[in-house]
Design a protein around this motif. Structure first.
Motif, mmCIF file in Angstrom:
data_model
loop_
_atom_site.group_PDB
_atom_site.id
_atom_site.type_symbol
_atom_site.label_atom_id
_atom_site.label_comp_id
_atom_site.label_asym_id
_atom_site.label_seq_id
_atom_site.Cartn_x
_atom_site.Cartn_y
_atom_site.Cartn_z
ATOM 1 N N ASN A 80 0.852 -1.179 0.000
ATOM 2 C CA ASN A 80 0.000 0.000 0.000
ATOM 3 C C ASN A 80 0.897 1.242 0.000
ATOM 4 O O ASN A 80 1.055 1.930 1.012
ATOM 5 N N MET A 81 1.474 1.513 -1.169
ATOM 6 C CA MET A 81 2.474 2.575 -1.267
ATOM 7 C C MET A 81 1.826 3.940 -1.399
ATOM 8 O O MET A 81 0.768 4.092 -2.023
ATOM 9 N N LEU A 82 2.470 4.926 -0.823
ATOM 10 C CA LEU A 82 2.075 6.310 -1.032
ATOM 11 C C LEU A 82 2.489 6.720 -2.447
ATOM 12 O O LEU A 82 3.448 6.176 -3.003
ATOM 13 N N PRO A 83 1.787 7.683 -3.046
ATOM 14 C CA PRO A 83 2.125 8.108 -4.419
ATOM 15 C C PRO A 83 3.584 8.517 -4.582
ATOM 16 O O PRO A 83 4.217 8.154 -5.579
ATOM 17 N N LEU A 84 4.118 9.251 -3.619
ATOM 18 C CA LEU A 84 5.507 9.689 -3.735
ATOM 19 C C LEU A 84 6.464 8.507 -3.671
ATOM 20 O O LEU A 84 7.456 8.450 -4.407
ATOM 21 N N GLU A 85 6.163 7.534 -2.826
ATOM 22 C CA GLU A 85 6.998 6.338 -2.734
ATOM 23 C C GLU A 85 6.977 5.571 -4.054
ATOM 24 O O GLU A 85 8.000 5.042 -4.489
ATOM 25 N N ARG A 86 5.809 5.513 -4.664
ATOM 26 C CA ARG A 86 5.700 4.795 -5.932
ATOM 27 C C ARG A 86 6.490 5.509 -7.023
ATOM 28 O O ARG A 86 7.120 4.867 -7.871
ATOM 29 N N LEU A 87 6.474 6.828 -7.027
ATOM 30 C CA LEU A 87 7.264 7.582 -8.004
ATOM 31 C C LEU A 87 8.751 7.300 -7.818
ATOM 32 O O LEU A 87 9.488 7.132 -8.800
ATOM 33 N N TYR A 88 9.189 7.242 -6.581
ATOM 34 C CA TYR A 88 10.595 6.910 -6.321
ATOM 35 C C TYR A 88 10.912 5.488 -6.797
ATOM 36 O O TYR A 88 11.999 5.224 -7.321
ATOM 37 N N ALA A 89 9.960 4.575 -6.617
ATOM 38 C CA ALA A 89 10.167 3.191 -7.050
ATOM 39 C C ALA A 89 10.302 3.110 -8.566
ATOM 40 O O ALA A 89 11.074 2.288 -9.081
ATOM 41 N N ILE A 90 9.568 3.954 -9.292
ATOM 42 C CA ILE A 90 9.685 3.983 -10.752
ATOM 43 C C ILE A 90 11.088 4.413 -11.154
ATOM 44 O O ILE A 90 11.687 3.837 -12.068
ATOM 45 N N VAL A 91 11.615 5.404 -10.481
ATOM 46 C CA VAL A 91 12.990 5.841 -10.751
ATOM 47 C C VAL A 91 13.955 4.689 -10.516
ATOM 48 O O VAL A 91 14.802 4.373 -11.368
ATOM 49 N N GLU A 92 13.835 4.037 -9.371
ATOM 50 C CA GLU A 92 14.743 2.941 -9.025
ATOM 51 C C GLU A 92 14.662 1.800 -10.031
ATOM 52 O O GLU A 92 15.680 1.191 -10.370
ATOM 53 N N ALA A 93 13.453 1.514 -10.512
ATOM 54 C CA ALA A 93 13.276 0.403 -11.456
ATOM 55 C C ALA A 93 14.005 0.652 -12.766
ATOM 56 O O ALA A 93 14.412 -0.297 -13.450
ATOM 57 N N ASN A 94 14.184 1.913 -13.135
ATOM 58 C CA ASN A 94 14.871 2.256 -14.373
ATOM 59 C C ASN A 94 16.391 2.269 -14.216
ATOM 60 O O ASN A 94 17.105 2.424 -15.218
ATOM 61 N N PHE A 95 16.876 2.119 -12.981
ATOM 62 C CA PHE A 95 18.320 2.155 -12.738
ATOM 63 C C PHE A 95 18.780 0.928 -11.951
ATOM 64 O O PHE A 95 19.675 1.020 -11.117
ATOM 65 N N THR A 96 18.173 -0.217 -12.240
ATOM 66 C CA THR A 96 18.593 -1.450 -11.565
ATOM 67 C C THR A 96 19.986 -1.859 -12.038
ATOM 68 O O THR A 96 20.511 -1.330 -13.019
ATOM 69 N N GLU A 97 20.541 -2.830 -11.335
ATOM 70 C CA GLU A 97 21.878 -3.316 -11.688
ATOM 71 C C GLU A 97 21.916 -3.826 -13.126
ATOM 72 O O GLU A 97 22.885 -3.582 -13.859
ATOM 73 N N LEU A 98 20.852 -4.525 -13.543
ATOM 74 C CA LEU A 98 20.810 -5.025 -14.918
ATOM 75 C C LEU A 98 20.779 -3.873 -15.914
ATOM 76 O O LEU A 98 21.556 -3.869 -16.881
ATOM 77 N N GLN A 99 19.906 -2.902 -15.696
ATOM 78 C CA GLN A 99 19.749 -1.821 -16.658
ATOM 79 C C GLN A 99 20.976 -0.914 -16.710
ATOM 80 O O GLN A 99 21.164 -0.170 -17.675
ATOM 81 N N ARG A 100 21.827 -0.975 -15.675
ATOM 82 C CA ARG A 100 23.066 -0.184 -15.660
ATOM 83 C C ARG A 100 24.268 -0.972 -16.176
ATOM 84 O O ARG A 100 25.351 -0.409 -16.343
ATOM 85 N N SER A 101 24.083 -2.287 -16.406
ATOM 86 C CA SER A 101 25.206 -3.123 -16.820
ATOM 87 C C SER A 101 25.674 -2.761 -18.224
ATOM 88 O O SER A 101 24.912 -2.230 -19.034
ATOM 89 N N ARG A 102 26.917 -3.075 -18.519
ATOM 90 C CA ARG A 102 27.475 -2.743 -19.833
ATOM 91 C C ARG A 102 26.736 -3.445 -20.975
ATOM 92 O O ARG A 102 26.448 -2.814 -21.997
ATOM 93 N N PRO A 103 26.424 -4.737 -20.842
ATOM 94 C CA PRO A 103 25.670 -5.367 -21.929
ATOM 95 C C PRO A 103 24.324 -4.690 -22.177
ATOM 96 O O PRO A 103 23.929 -4.469 -23.326
ATOM 97 N N ALA A 104 23.619 -4.336 -21.098
ATOM 98 C CA ALA A 104 22.307 -3.711 -21.257
ATOM 99 C C ALA A 104 22.416 -2.297 -21.812
ATOM 100 O O ALA A 104 21.658 -1.913 -22.704
ATOM 101 N N THR A 105 23.375 -1.517 -21.300
ATOM 102 C CA THR A 105 23.475 -0.128 -21.766
ATOM 103 C C THR A 105 23.859 -0.079 -23.246
ATOM 104 O O THR A 105 23.275 0.689 -24.016
ATOM 105 N N LYS A 106 24.811 -0.908 -23.640
ATOM 106 C CA LYS A 106 25.205 -0.907 -25.051
ATOM 107 C C LYS A 106 24.086 -1.411 -25.945
ATOM 108 O O LYS A 106 23.900 -0.920 -27.068
ATOM 109 N N THR A 107 23.319 -2.372 -25.438
ATOM 110 C CA THR A 107 22.202 -2.892 -26.229
ATOM 111 C C THR A 107 21.094 -1.861 -26.349
ATOM 112 O O THR A 107 20.539 -1.651 -27.430
ATOM 113 N N TRP A 108 20.762 -1.183 -25.249
ATOM 114 C CA TRP A 108 19.747 -0.127 -25.306
ATOM 115 C C TRP A 108 20.150 0.969 -26.290
ATOM 116 O O TRP A 108 19.326 1.445 -27.093
ATOM 117 N N LEU A 109 21.397 1.404 -26.220
ATOM 118 C CA LEU A 109 21.863 2.461 -27.122
ATOM 119 C C LEU A 109 21.756 2.019 -28.574
ATOM 120 O O LEU A 109 21.352 2.804 -29.450
#
Length: 201
Positions: A80-109
Motif C-alpha cells: 500500500n504505497m504512497l504516491p511519492l513512494e511509488r514515483l521513487y520506485a519507478i525511478v529505481e526500477a529504471n536504474f537497476t543493476e541489470l539496466q546499468r550493466s554494460r551489456p544492457a546499456t550498449k544494447t539499449w543504445l
C-alpha cells in the motif's frame, strides 16, 4: 516450482548471448555466428526459436523491457504505497543493476539508434515510452492537478531517459547512475512540494 523447459532455457541463453555480443561487437557486427558461439548452441536454433537474427534482437529488447516491468512490480506489488513512494520506485526500477550493466546499456543504445529504421524495434520503444509515462502519470495525478500531473510525468520521463543516457555514455557510469537517481527523485519531490507536502503523504 516446475523446471523451465529446454526451449525456455535455450531461448534465454541466446538472449543473454545477444546482450554479450552487442556489448563486445556492437549491433551491426553481431551475427548469428557470434551469438551462437557465445551461447555454445547451434546457429540453427536462432532461426528455429526466433525466425532469424532480427527476431532474436526484438526478443532481446522485449526481455529488457520485461525486466523493467518486473523491477517495478517487485517494488510495488502487494504494498500500500504512497504516491511519492511509488514515483521513487519507478525511478529505481529504471536504474537497476541489470539496466546499468554494460551489456544492457550498449544494447539499449543500439536499439534506440536502430529503432529509427526498424519498425519492430520502434514499436517496442514506443511501448516502453508509453509505459513509463503512464506509470508516472498514475501517481502524479494523486498529487497534482491533472494538467500539472501530465506535465510532471512528461518532464520526469524525459529526465529519467536523459540521465540514463548521459550516465551510460559517461566514463564513470557507476557514479553518474547513482547521482541520476538522486537528482530524479529530488525533481519529483520539488514538483510535488509546490502543491503542499501534506498531499504527498
Amino acid at each position: 516450482m516446475p523446471r523451465p523447459s529446454m526451449k525456455t532455457v535455450r531461448q534465454q541463453q541466446l538472449i543473454e548471448a545477444t546482450l554479450t555480443s552487442v556489448e563486445r561487437h556492437g549491433l551491426h557486427n553481431t551475427t548469428i555466428n557470434t551469438i551462437s558461439g557465445l551461447a555454445g548452441l547451434s546457429s540453427g536454433l536462432i532461426s528455429h526459436y526466433f525466425g532469424g537474427k532480427q527476431g532474436l534482437i526484438e526478443a532481446t529488447q522485449r526481455y529488457l523491457l520485461d525486466q523493467l516491468k518486473q523491477a517495478l512490480l517487485s517494488r510495488t506489488l502487494d504494498r500500500n504505497m504512497l504516491p511519492l513512494e511509488r514515483l521513487y520506485a519507478i525511478v529505481e526500477a529504471n536504474f537497476t543493476e541489470l539496466q546499468r550493466s554494460r551489456p544492457a546499456t550498449k544494447t539499449w543504445l543500439s536499439f534506440w539508434s536502430q529503432a529509427m529504421h526498424e519498425q519492430g524495434l520502434a514499436r517496442l520503444q514506443n511501448i516502453n515510452s508509453q509505459r513509463l509515462h503512464s506509470n508516472l502519470l498514475f501517481s502524479f495525478k494523486q498529487l497534482l492537478p491533472l494538467a500539472d500531473a501530465v506535465n510532471a510525468a512528461k518532464q520526469t520521463a524525459a529526465m529519467i531517459d536523459g540521465f540514463w543516457l548521459r550516465s551510460a555514455l559517461s566514463p564513470t557510469p557507476a557514479k553518474e547512475f547513482e547521482q541520476a537517481q538522486i537528482l530524479s527523485k529530488a525533481f519529483i519531490k520539488a514538483v510535488t512540494m509546490q502543491y503542499g507536502e501534506n498531499r504527498c503523504h
